[in-house]
Structures are given as structure tokens and as C-alpha cells.
Design a protein around this motif. Structure first.
Motif, mmCIF file in Angstrom:
data_model
loop_
_atom_site.group_PDB
_atom_site.id
_atom_site.type_symbol
_atom_site.label_atom_id
_atom_site.label_comp_id
_atom_site.label_asym_id
_atom_site.label_seq_id
_atom_site.Cartn_x
_atom_site.Cartn_y
_atom_site.Cartn_z
ATOM 1 N N UNK A 130 -25.611 2.421 -34.989
ATOM 2 C CA UNK A 130 -26.959 2.353 -34.401
ATOM 3 C C UNK A 130 -27.976 1.955 -35.469
ATOM 4 N N UNK A 131 -27.836 2.512 -36.683
ATOM 5 C CA UNK A 131 -28.775 2.177 -37.767
ATOM 6 C C UNK A 131 -28.673 0.701 -38.163
ATOM 7 N N UNK A 132 -27.558 0.069 -37.820
ATOM 8 C CA UNK A 132 -27.355 -1.353 -38.110
ATOM 9 C C UNK A 132 -27.835 -2.233 -36.954
ATOM 10 N N UNK A 133 -28.376 -1.599 -35.894
ATOM 11 C CA UNK A 133 -28.928 -2.355 -34.779
ATOM 12 C C UNK A 133 -28.008 -2.537 -33.587
ATOM 13 N N UNK A 134 -26.867 -1.875 -33.597
ATOM 14 C CA UNK A 134 -25.926 -1.972 -32.476
ATOM 15 C C UNK A 134 -26.058 -0.766 -31.560
ATOM 16 N N UNK A 135 -25.649 -0.933 -30.317
ATOM 17 C CA UNK A 135 -25.548 0.199 -29.393
ATOM 18 C C UNK A 135 -24.209 0.879 -29.663
ATOM 19 N N UNK A 136 -24.180 2.203 -29.619
ATOM 20 C CA UNK A 136 -22.937 2.957 -29.814
ATOM 21 C C UNK A 136 -23.068 4.319 -29.145
ATOM 22 N N UNK A 137 -21.944 4.838 -28.692
ATOM 23 C CA UNK A 137 -21.888 6.171 -28.096
ATOM 24 C C UNK A 137 -20.442 6.648 -28.145
ATOM 25 N N UNK A 138 -20.259 7.921 -27.907
ATOM 26 C CA UNK A 138 -18.904 8.464 -27.812
ATOM 27 C C UNK A 138 -18.829 9.417 -26.633
ATOM 28 N N UNK A 139 -17.629 9.603 -26.154
ATOM 29 C CA UNK A 139 -17.388 10.470 -25.009
ATOM 30 C C UNK A 139 -17.147 11.888 -25.497
ATOM 31 N N UNK A 140 -17.826 12.831 -24.889
ATOM 32 C CA UNK A 140 -17.577 14.244 -25.158
ATOM 33 C C UNK A 140 -16.221 14.571 -24.529
ATOM 34 N N UNK A 141 -15.197 14.875 -25.337
ATOM 35 C CA UNK A 141 -13.873 15.130 -24.775
ATOM 36 C C UNK A 141 -13.822 16.324 -23.805
ATOM 37 N N UNK A 142 -14.768 17.222 -23.918
ATOM 38 C CA UNK A 142 -14.770 18.393 -23.020
ATOM 39 C C UNK A 142 -15.268 18.038 -21.621
ATOM 40 N N UNK A 143 -16.273 17.168 -21.541
ATOM 41 C CA UNK A 143 -16.861 16.837 -20.239
ATOM 42 C C UNK A 143 -16.470 15.452 -19.728
ATOM 43 N N UNK A 144 -16.097 14.551 -20.638
ATOM 44 C CA UNK A 144 -15.817 13.177 -20.261
ATOM 45 C C UNK A 144 -17.075 12.342 -20.109
ATOM 46 N N UNK A 145 -18.221 12.904 -20.472
ATOM 47 C CA UNK A 145 -19.511 12.218 -20.329
ATOM 48 C C UNK A 145 -19.996 11.695 -21.685
ATOM 49 N N UNK A 146 -20.875 10.678 -21.661
ATOM 50 C CA UNK A 146 -21.436 10.176 -22.912
ATOM 51 C C UNK A 146 -22.172 11.275 -23.681
ATOM 52 N N UNK A 147 -22.104 11.194 -24.991
ATOM 53 C CA UNK A 147 -22.734 12.217 -25.829
ATOM 54 C C UNK A 147 -24.143 11.860 -26.265
ATOM 55 N N UNK A 148 -24.409 10.601 -26.559
ATOM 56 C CA UNK A 148 -25.708 10.213 -27.095
ATOM 57 C C UNK A 148 -26.647 9.660 -26.039
ATOM 58 N N UNK A 149 -26.125 8.900 -25.103
ATOM 59 C CA UNK A 149 -26.915 8.277 -24.048
ATOM 60 C C UNK A 149 -26.672 9.025 -22.744
ATOM 61 N N UNK A 150 -27.648 9.718 -22.287
ATOM 62 C CA UNK A 150 -27.495 10.531 -21.069
ATOM 63 C C UNK A 150 -27.893 9.724 -19.834
ATOM 64 N N UNK A 151 -27.451 8.466 -19.788
ATOM 65 C CA UNK A 151 -27.892 7.561 -18.734
ATOM 66 C C UNK A 151 -27.038 7.600 -17.469
ATOM 67 N N UNK A 152 -25.866 8.159 -17.532
ATOM 68 C CA UNK A 152 -24.978 8.156 -16.364
ATOM 69 C C UNK A 152 -24.331 9.503 -16.152
ATOM 70 N N UNK A 153 -23.648 9.626 -15.029
ATOM 71 C CA UNK A 153 -22.957 10.886 -14.745
ATOM 72 C C UNK A 153 -21.509 10.653 -14.332
ATOM 73 N N UNK A 154 -20.967 9.456 -14.621
ATOM 74 C CA UNK A 154 -19.562 9.167 -14.356
ATOM 75 C C UNK A 154 -18.724 9.611 -15.552
ATOM 76 N N UNK A 155 -17.571 10.164 -15.254
ATOM 77 C CA UNK A 155 -16.672 10.683 -16.286
ATOM 78 C C UNK A 155 -15.714 9.580 -16.742
#
Length: 171
Positions: free
Chosen positions: A91-116
């Protein structure tokens, strides 16, 4: 589909562990649609890279018990520390990035969706790993570690060479 796999030794935020990292472009239509459903602000035109990670666990993770729960927690903490550091660097280099919370299956950084996001199905589709059925759950079978594996995934718009550069220099 091009896959680049490397072992990374993570030692940060008080967590240590070896992580197998595979970088795969999300070109497969079904995988790309899945990614777009999990991250609705992304589009089919984005060049999204999947950073699939596997950690070898000390035991098979298909059984239940306190020792397995502790091992899953240990591997979760390593992944979250690694993924957060990796994503923040991209992200600091100007790219979009996120990871999946293995416990919920939801995105960790971008809370834009609710699909697992289904980690096991993702690894099966992208890396062609086998899967086994254990009751109602699908279990990933790593080619070398069997069911002694903890899968987890990051996503980014950074190109593969930038991802590899960050992995090599930072971890």
C-alpha cells in the motif's frame, strides 16, 4: 497460469515462522469473480495477484482439541502479522492490497464487502492442491505436508516482480 512459489522466514512483531508463499495472477474467471465478490470495489479489469500462503503445522489440523486450537492460534498470529506487514508495504508503494481474516473469511483491511472467501477452494483452484472431506468441512491437502497445513491468502494489484522484491528484501 503462472505460479511462483518461495519460502519466506518471517520474524517480526514478536512472531516467527516459515511461510510458503505462492504468487498467482487471478486470471481464472471463476477465481476472479470470487475475488470481485469479496472485494466489490475491485473490477474485472484489475490485474489482481493472489498471494497464497501455507504454513506447516506441527500436527494435522483436521482433529479437534486444545493442542490443535493452540496450534491454529499460533499460525493465525504469524499469518496476520506477516500479511499486515506485507500489505502495508505494498500500500505504501501505491498498490491496493488486503488479506483475508482466516477466522471469518472476510477482508481485514477493506471493510467494503460481506462475502466470505473460501481459502480451501481458492488453494484448490489456483494451486491445484487436493482436498479431502472431513465431515461437513473440506480440508486442504498440501502436496508435502498433507493436512498439516494452515492456508491463508492476501490479494494485491502489485505486479509479481514487485511482490517478489518486497518478499525478498523485507522478509
Amino acid at each position: 497460469m503462472s505460479v511462483t512459489t518461495m519460502m519466506v522466514h518471517y520474524d517480526g512483531n514478536g512472531k516467527k515462522g516459515d511461510i510458503e508463499v505462492s504468487v498467482v495472477e487471478a486470471r481464472h474467471r471463476a477465481v476472479l469473480r470470487e475475488v470481485i465478490s469479496v472485494f466489490p470495489k475491485r473490477s474485472l479489469n484489475d490485474q489482481i495477484q493472489v498471494i497464497a500462503t501455507c504454513q506447516k503445522s506441527a500436527m494435522e489440523l483436521v482433529i479437534w482439541g486444545d493442542d490443535v486450537a493452540k496450534e491454529k492460534d499460533r499460525l493465525l498470529e504469524i499469518f496476520v502479522a506477516f500479511a499486515n506487514e506485507l500489505c502495508q508495504e505494498l500500500i505504501s508503494m501505491g498498490y491496493w492490497a488486503d488479506y483475508i481474516d482466516p477466522c471469518s473469511g472476510l477482508p481485514s483491511l477493506n471493510k467494503e464487502g460481506n462475502c466470505v472467501y473460501d481459502e480451501v477452494a481458492g488453494m484448490q483452484a489456483l494451486l491445484k492442491y487436493n482436498v479431502s472431506q472431513a465431515g461437513p468441512c473440506k480440508v486442504l491437502l498440501h502436496p508435502r505436508w498433507g493436512s498439516s497445513v494452515y492456508p491463508a491468502t492476501c490479494f494485491t494489484t502489485a505486479p509479481p516482480d514487485i511482490i517478489q522484491q518486497v518478499l525478498s528484501s523485507k522478509f
